[in-house]
Design an enzyme around this catalytic site. Structure first.
Site, PDB file in Angstrom:
ATOM      1  N   ASN A  11     116.846 -12.282   4.189  1.00  0.00           N
ATOM      2  CA  ASN A  11     115.190 -12.352   4.300  1.00  0.00           C
ATOM      3  C   ASN A  11     115.071 -10.553   3.054  1.00  0.00           C
ATOM      4  O   ASN A  11     115.039 -10.262   3.444  1.00  0.00           O
ATOM      5  CB  ASN A  11     114.813 -11.823   5.514  1.00  0.00           C
ATOM      6  CG  ASN A  11     113.218 -12.315   5.063  1.00  0.00           C
ATOM      7  OD1 ASN A  11     112.802 -12.138   4.471  1.00  0.00           O
ATOM      8  ND2 ASN A  11     112.259 -11.805   6.389  1.00  0.00           N
ATOM      9  N   TRP A  12     115.111 -11.345   2.027  1.00  0.00           N
ATOM     10  CA  TRP A  12     114.175 -10.099   1.096  1.00  0.00           C
ATOM     11  C   TRP A  12     113.345  -9.799   1.315  1.00  0.00           C
ATOM     12  O   TRP A  12     112.664  -8.414   0.582  1.00  0.00           O
ATOM     13  CB  TRP A  12     115.030 -11.471  -0.398  1.00  0.00           C
ATOM     14  CG  TRP A  12     116.533 -11.137  -0.951  1.00  0.00           C
ATOM     15  CD1 TRP A  12     117.306 -11.270  -0.175  1.00  0.00           C
ATOM     16  CD2 TRP A  12     116.179 -11.826  -2.396  1.00  0.00           C
ATOM     17  NE1 TRP A  12     118.004 -11.802  -0.948  1.00  0.00           N
ATOM     18  CE2 TRP A  12     118.219 -11.333  -1.856  1.00  0.00           C
ATOM     19  CE3 TRP A  12     116.078 -12.250  -2.766  1.00  0.00           C
ATOM     20  CZ2 TRP A  12     118.978 -12.334  -2.706  1.00  0.00           C
ATOM     21  CZ3 TRP A  12     116.554 -12.867  -3.992  1.00  0.00           C
ATOM     22  CH2 TRP A  12     117.971 -13.062  -4.205  1.00  0.00           C
ATOM     23  N   LYS A  13     112.281 -10.460   1.791  1.00  0.00           N
ATOM     24  CA  LYS A  13     110.628  -9.940   2.131  1.00  0.00           C
ATOM     25  C   LYS A  13     110.832  -9.336   0.843  1.00  0.00           C
ATOM     26  O   LYS A  13     110.874 -10.645  -0.342  1.00  0.00           O
ATOM     27  CB  LYS A  13     110.943  -8.728   2.949  1.00  0.00           C
ATOM     28  CG  LYS A  13     111.591  -8.657   3.920  1.00  0.00           C
ATOM     29  CD  LYS A  13     110.872  -8.144   5.058  1.00  0.00           C
ATOM     30  CE  LYS A  13     111.791  -8.258   6.160  1.00  0.00           C
ATOM     31  NZ  LYS A  13     111.647  -7.271   7.451  1.00  0.00           N
ATOM     32  N   HIS A  97     107.411 -15.451  10.560  1.00  0.00           N
ATOM     33  CA  HIS A  97     107.937 -13.579  10.790  1.00  0.00           C
ATOM     34  C   HIS A  97     106.493 -12.566  11.395  1.00  0.00           C
ATOM     35  O   HIS A  97     105.299 -13.008  11.088  1.00  0.00           O
ATOM     36  CB  HIS A  97     108.144 -13.356   9.787  1.00  0.00           C
ATOM     37  CG  HIS A  97     109.227 -11.999   9.885  1.00  0.00           C
ATOM     38  ND1 HIS A  97     108.956 -10.557   9.509  1.00  0.00           N
ATOM     39  CD2 HIS A  97     110.387 -11.744   9.948  1.00  0.00           C
ATOM     40  CE1 HIS A  97     109.445  -9.892   9.488  1.00  0.00           C
ATOM     41  NE2 HIS A  97     110.578 -10.540   9.581  1.00  0.00           N
ATOM     42  N   GLU A  99     105.548 -10.281   9.938  1.00  0.00           N
ATOM     43  CA  GLU A  99     105.138  -9.273   8.919  1.00  0.00           C
ATOM     44  C   GLU A  99     103.758 -10.365   9.098  1.00  0.00           C
ATOM     45  O   GLU A  99     102.760  -9.538   8.474  1.00  0.00           O
ATOM     46  CB  GLU A  99     106.153  -8.742   8.149  1.00  0.00           C
ATOM     47  CG  GLU A  99     106.390  -7.786   8.447  1.00  0.00           C
ATOM     48  CD  GLU A  99     107.859  -7.822   7.734  1.00  0.00           C
ATOM     49  OE1 GLU A  99     108.326  -8.453   6.773  1.00  0.00           O
ATOM     50  OE2 GLU A  99     109.193  -6.596   8.191  1.00  0.00           O
ATOM     51  N   GLU A 170     113.431 -11.401  16.698  1.00  0.00           N
ATOM     52  CA  GLU A 170     113.797  -9.736  15.842  1.00  0.00           C
ATOM     53  C   GLU A 170     112.654  -9.107  16.522  1.00  0.00           C
ATOM     54  O   GLU A 170     110.935  -9.649  16.595  1.00  0.00           O
ATOM     55  CB  GLU A 170     112.923 -10.187  14.974  1.00  0.00           C
ATOM     56  CG  GLU A 170     113.337 -11.330  13.795  1.00  0.00           C
ATOM     57  CD  GLU A 170     113.669 -10.868  12.397  1.00  0.00           C
ATOM     58  OE1 GLU A 170     114.251 -10.824  11.700  1.00  0.00           O
ATOM     59  OE2 GLU A 170     112.495 -10.368  11.886  1.00  0.00           O
ATOM     60  N   GLY A 176     113.094  -2.949  10.103  1.00  0.00           N
ATOM     61  CA  GLY A 176     112.928  -1.543   9.294  1.00  0.00           C
ATOM     62  C   GLY A 176     113.155  -0.581   9.912  1.00  0.00           C
ATOM     63  O   GLY A 176     112.710   0.906   8.730  1.00  0.00           O
ATOM     64  N   SER A 216     117.508  -4.263  11.770  1.00  0.00           N
ATOM     65  CA  SER A 216     118.121  -3.170  11.087  1.00  0.00           C
ATOM     66  C   SER A 216     119.897  -3.746  11.904  1.00  0.00           C
ATOM     67  O   SER A 216     120.998  -2.797  12.267  1.00  0.00           O
ATOM     68  CB  SER A 216     118.155  -1.844  12.223  1.00  0.00           C
ATOM     69  OG  SER A 216     116.593  -1.352  12.114  1.00  0.00           O
ATOM     70  N   GLY A 238     116.893  -5.366   5.384  1.00  0.00           N
ATOM     71  CA  GLY A 238     117.319  -3.877   4.160  1.00  0.00           C
ATOM     72  C   GLY A 238     118.772  -3.946   3.974  1.00  0.00           C
ATOM     73  O   GLY A 238     118.867  -4.465   2.681  1.00  0.00           O
TER      74      GLY A 238
HETATM   75  P1  13P Z   1     115.530  -5.202   8.547  1.00  0.00           P
HETATM   76  O1  13P Z   1     117.063  -5.679   8.752  1.00  0.00           O
HETATM   77  O2  13P Z   1     115.208  -4.888   7.570  1.00  0.00           O
HETATM   78  O3  13P Z   1     115.427  -4.395   9.467  1.00  0.00           O
HETATM   79  O4  13P Z   1     114.604  -6.602   8.658  1.00  0.00           O
HETATM   80  C1  13P Z   1     114.303  -7.388   9.533  1.00  0.00           C
HETATM   81  C2  13P Z   1     114.238  -8.289   9.548  1.00  0.00           C
HETATM   82  O5  13P Z   1     112.504  -8.546   9.177  1.00  0.00           O
HETATM   83  C3  13P Z   1     114.270  -9.863   9.490  1.00  0.00           C
HETATM   84  O6  13P Z   1     113.548 -11.329   9.056  1.00  0.00           O
END
Ligand code: 13P
Length: 256
Positions: A11-13, A97, A99, A170, A176, A216, A238
């Site tokens: 997931n590049w966000k 997600h 977010e 998640e 993150g 993470s 990440g």
């Molecule tokens: P991280 O791997 O940066 O913790 O993010 C997880 C995430 O939100 C994947 O969708």
């Protein structure tokens, strides 16, 4: 219970300009060539989606979006629909997600409608669920997560197969932060989710649904997380941003 085919998803966000996306795919493909034991998905910004589809054509990599709206067209400024994602060649989409839920106000109901529309359109939804730190600390993890899962099934057709949907557990406190859930916590939550899927749709369905862990995940911890019985892969932020580390994760998933 037979193990499901693992999936490693990036997931590049909100990261990567077009040039960076191109460079990433060019670096990734040779590093995962010949890997057969896992599905690989890249969830990329919409601006890079058609280019990533083009560059991964003829490879096993599934290109997908990070969000969409469940109506097919109309006065929904700023949104894209399932037919639009299919039109540019996407095969999958992240839904709900944390977010999106926390920053953009997506409700369980919206997430459920999106999951249902993705499935009916033939897009593979990766539906995200997970609790906050406060919810975990106050013993409310399962109330939150089970509510999120139950909501999805209020809109999903009765006759879909378990292969048509993926969940990603998640925990928000692990996203993150570098603060990964322990393998035992990841197993506890994913195992409970699978148990609930069995209650809702039967054992065959539950046994076929892939449940990823996200939060993470990195090359140093992927093996112990993937070793858990009910964890079928990872959704990675990440550590997915560098092709080299994501390729390591893909290889680890394929060797479970
Ligand atoms: P991280 O791997 O940066 O913790 O993010 C997880 C995430 O939100 C994947 O969708």
């Amino acid at each position: 219970m037979a193990r499901r085919r693992p999936m490693m998803a990036a997931n590049w966000k909100m990261n990567k300009l077009l040039g960076e996306a191109r460079e990433y795919v060019e670096q990734l493909l040779p590093r995962i060539e010949g890997v057969e034991g896992a599905d690989v998905a890249l969830f990329v910004p919409l601006t890079a989606l058609s280019e990533v589809v083009r560059l991964t054509e003829g490879t096993p990599v599934l290109a997908g979006a990070q969000n969409f709206y469940y109506k097919d067209s109309g006065a929904f400024t700023g949104e894209v629909s399932a037919p639009m994602l299919l039109d540019v060649g996407a095969g999958a989409v992240v839904v709900g997600h944390s977010e999106r839920r926390e920053i953009f106000g997506e409700t369980d109901e919206m997430v459920a409608r999106k999951a249902a529309r993705a499935v009916s359109a033939g897009l593979l939804p990766v539906v995200c669920i997970g609790e906050t730190k406060e919810e975990r600390d106050s013993g409310g993890m399962w109330e939150k997560v089970s509510g999120q899962v139950r909501a999805v099934f209020e809109h999903l057709d009765d006759d879909i197969s378990g292969e048509a949907i993926v969940f990603a557990y998640e925990p928000i406190w692990a996203i993150g932060t570098g603060d990964t859930a322990t393998p035992e916590d990841a197993q506890d939550a994913t195992g409970k989710v699978r148990g609930l899927l069995g209650e809702l749709r039967g054992e065959d369905f539950a046994g076929a649904v892939r449940i990823l862990y996200g939060g993470s995940v990195k090359p140093g911890n992927v093996e112990e997380i993937m070793a858990q019985e009910d964890v079928d892969g990872g959704l990675v932020g990440g550590a997915s941003l560098e092709a080299e580390s994501f390729a390591e994760l893909v290889n680890a998933a394929a060797n479970v």
